[in-house]
Write a protein that holds these residues in place. Structure first.
Motif, PDB file in Angstrom:
ATOM      1  N   PRO A  43      84.378  41.427  89.776  1.00  0.00           N
ATOM      2  CA  PRO A  43      83.647  40.474  88.925  1.00  0.00           C
ATOM      3  C   PRO A  43      84.367  40.139  87.623  1.00  0.00           C
ATOM      4  O   PRO A  43      83.742  39.984  86.577  1.00  0.00           O
ATOM      5  CB  PRO A  43      82.332  41.201  88.672  1.00  0.00           C
ATOM      6  N   PHE A  44      85.696  40.017  87.708  1.00  0.00           N
ATOM      7  CA  PHE A  44      86.514  39.754  86.528  1.00  0.00           C
ATOM      8  C   PHE A  44      87.573  38.706  86.861  1.00  0.00           C
ATOM      9  O   PHE A  44      87.759  38.344  88.027  1.00  0.00           O
ATOM     10  CB  PHE A  44      87.194  41.036  86.042  1.00  0.00           C
ATOM     11  N   SER A  50      91.161  45.631  86.344  1.00  0.00           N
ATOM     12  CA  SER A  50      90.465  45.670  87.627  1.00  0.00           C
ATOM     13  C   SER A  50      91.237  44.917  88.696  1.00  0.00           C
ATOM     14  O   SER A  50      91.288  45.341  89.862  1.00  0.00           O
ATOM     15  CB  SER A  50      89.053  45.092  87.487  1.00  0.00           C
ATOM     16  N   PRO A  77      84.411  36.094  88.030  1.00  0.00           N
ATOM     17  CA  PRO A  77      84.151  36.458  86.630  1.00  0.00           C
ATOM     18  C   PRO A  77      82.905  35.768  86.088  1.00  0.00           C
ATOM     19  O   PRO A  77      82.407  34.801  86.672  1.00  0.00           O
ATOM     20  CB  PRO A  77      85.407  35.969  85.917  1.00  0.00           C
ATOM     21  N   SER A  81      80.860  40.440  83.741  1.00  0.00           N
ATOM     22  CA  SER A  81      80.853  41.007  85.099  1.00  0.00           C
ATOM     23  C   SER A  81      79.465  41.032  85.726  1.00  0.00           C
ATOM     24  O   SER A  81      79.332  41.309  86.924  1.00  0.00           O
ATOM     25  CB  SER A  81      81.478  42.403  85.174  1.00  0.00           C
ATOM     26  N   PRO A 102      83.275  46.831  90.887  1.00  0.00           N
ATOM     27  CA  PRO A 102      82.917  46.674  89.471  1.00  0.00           C
ATOM     28  C   PRO A 102      83.621  47.720  88.615  1.00  0.00           C
ATOM     29  O   PRO A 102      84.428  48.522  89.105  1.00  0.00           O
ATOM     30  CB  PRO A 102      81.409  46.893  89.473  1.00  0.00           C
ATOM     31  N   THR A 106      80.426  46.715  84.061  1.00  0.00           N
ATOM     32  CA  THR A 106      79.271  46.410  84.893  1.00  0.00           C
ATOM     33  C   THR A 106      78.215  47.501  84.754  1.00  0.00           C
ATOM     34  O   THR A 106      77.010  47.230  84.798  1.00  0.00           O
ATOM     35  CB  THR A 106      79.705  46.293  86.365  1.00  0.00           C
ATOM     36  N   GLY A 191      87.582  39.166  80.857  1.00  0.00           N
ATOM     37  CA  GLY A 191      88.438  40.252  81.295  1.00  0.00           C
ATOM     38  C   GLY A 191      89.382  40.715  80.207  1.00  0.00           C
ATOM     39  O   GLY A 191      89.729  39.972  79.291  1.00  0.00           O
TER      40      GLY A 191
END
Length: 365
Positions: A43-44, A50, A77, A81, A102, A106, A191
């Motif tokens: 999620p970035f 990550s 992203p 996140s 994550p 997160t 990020g």
């Protein structure tokens, strides 16, 4: 704090003893991913730690999973996140072709009851947990003022690019506050990689990166004289004490810098809160999850694949410059790490919620 000390000792013992030994038995039914594509979603943005972590494991996972599927890293992203995590919560894929990675950014909104959170860690099935470290660094002209304490840095106005007040960046934000430094975050970067780029362009004069991104992108700047390491967040020993990060043993920890800085205390509620969130955000910071709908056979196949990766004779060499010297946990070890990463003492939570309101106007009610 008694509860926090118990957490620290429990996590340190877990990291030392169950990283590889505690692992689920082999798959109960044959799972074959031949001809399939596995989407490894993080999620970035694609420029941070990550991304580095996921892209390291993706080809190894392709080799280790039965049928050798193609493993592709995808990026979702947004919202520090939480956007990607909310999306993953809604997924019902059951065949193992979707995994999610994550990080502490997160976990923290989840821990703090952030209203953006629509996901539930208890629903997700963990198959790998990775410990990680972090290093804060300065430009050379300010690095020359740092001599192991932050006293000579207190009159300087610092700017840095941060993802959000309730994400993983709260660990450095609270550390800098405890040191008495005037560090103003520019919230909203997608990020840590974007924060590093701000530093490189001269738009920020302090930054930190997690170990994978620091090793890849910041160490070359240090070697070229364009950055100076200030401190690491440290690591936990078997007694739950903060010690030097094994990947950066030459860099002092925040605890050491705090002890050397006038007005900074390594006891009391602020320290207890910082350490609790450090444990949650770094000692088991990055995890790989399958959706709650994935079958037990698929979960077991992933656990075996990650165990086989970690057991490779060349894994330490392959991972040294990417992951650093941190535990990689599967099976019961990963389950215990998940619990430690998604629970903090009530006192630490209350302190952080008040601090976020007082310093940043962030209300989580």
């Amino acid at each position: 704090m008694k509860t926090e000390k118990i957490l620290g000792r429990s996590l340190a013992a877990m990291l030392a003893g169950v990283c590889l030994a505690s692992y689920a038995p082999s798959a109960r039914a044959e799972v074959d991913f031949a001809g399939k594509t596995v989407e490894f979603v993080i999620p970035f943005a694609e420029s941070g730690g990550s991304a580095r972590w996921a892209n390291f494991f993706a080809p190894l996972l392709s080799e280790a999973l039965p049928g050798n599927p193609t493993v592709v890293v995808r990026y979702r992203p947004g919202g520090g996140s939480t956007t990607g995590a909310n999306w993953f919560q809604r997924q019902t894929t059951d065949d193992g072709t979707l995994i999610f990675g994550p990080s502490g950014s997160t976990q923290f909104p989840y821990l703090l009851d952030d209203p953006r959170v629509q996901y539930e860690y208890d629903d997700w099935q963990v198959v790998l947990a990775s410990g990680v470290g972090g290093v804060a660094y300065l430009p050379p002209e300010l690095g020359a003022k740092f001599d192991g304490d932050a006293d000579d840095l207190k009159g300087i106005e610092f700017i840095w690019g941060a993802q959000g007040a309730t994400g993983l960046d709260l660990v450095p934000n609270l550390a800098w506050k405890m040191l008495g430094m005037n560090v103003q975050p520019v919230f909203g970067v997608e990020g840590r990689g974007a924060g590093r780029l701000m530093f490189e362009r001269g738009e920020a004069n302090i930054d930190y990166q997690t170990s994978p991104a620091y090793l890849k992108s910041v160490v070359p700047m240090v070697e070229a004289g364009r950055a100076v390491p200030m401190m690491s967040w440290g690591a936990l020993d078997d007694e739950g004490n903060i010690v030097r990060d094994p990947s950066f043993p030459e860099i002092p920890t925040f605890k050491e810098v705090c002890e050397a800085t006038e007005g900074c205390e390594t006891s009391g509620v602020a320290w207890d809160a910082w350490k609790a969130f450090f444990i949650s955000g770094f000692a088991a910071q990055k995890m790989v999850f399958l959706p709650k709908t994935a079958s037990a056979e698929v979960v077991a196949a992933y656990e075996k694949a990650f165990k086989d990766i970690i057991a490779r004779p060349d894994f330490a060499e392959l991972s040294e410059s990417t992951l650093g010297a941190y535990p990689q946990m599967t099976g019961k070890g990963a389950e215990k790490a998940k619990v430690m990463a998604t629970k903090v003492p009530a006192e630490a939570k209350a302190f952080v919620i008040k601090w976020l309101q007082d310093d940043y106007g962030v209300s989580l009610k």
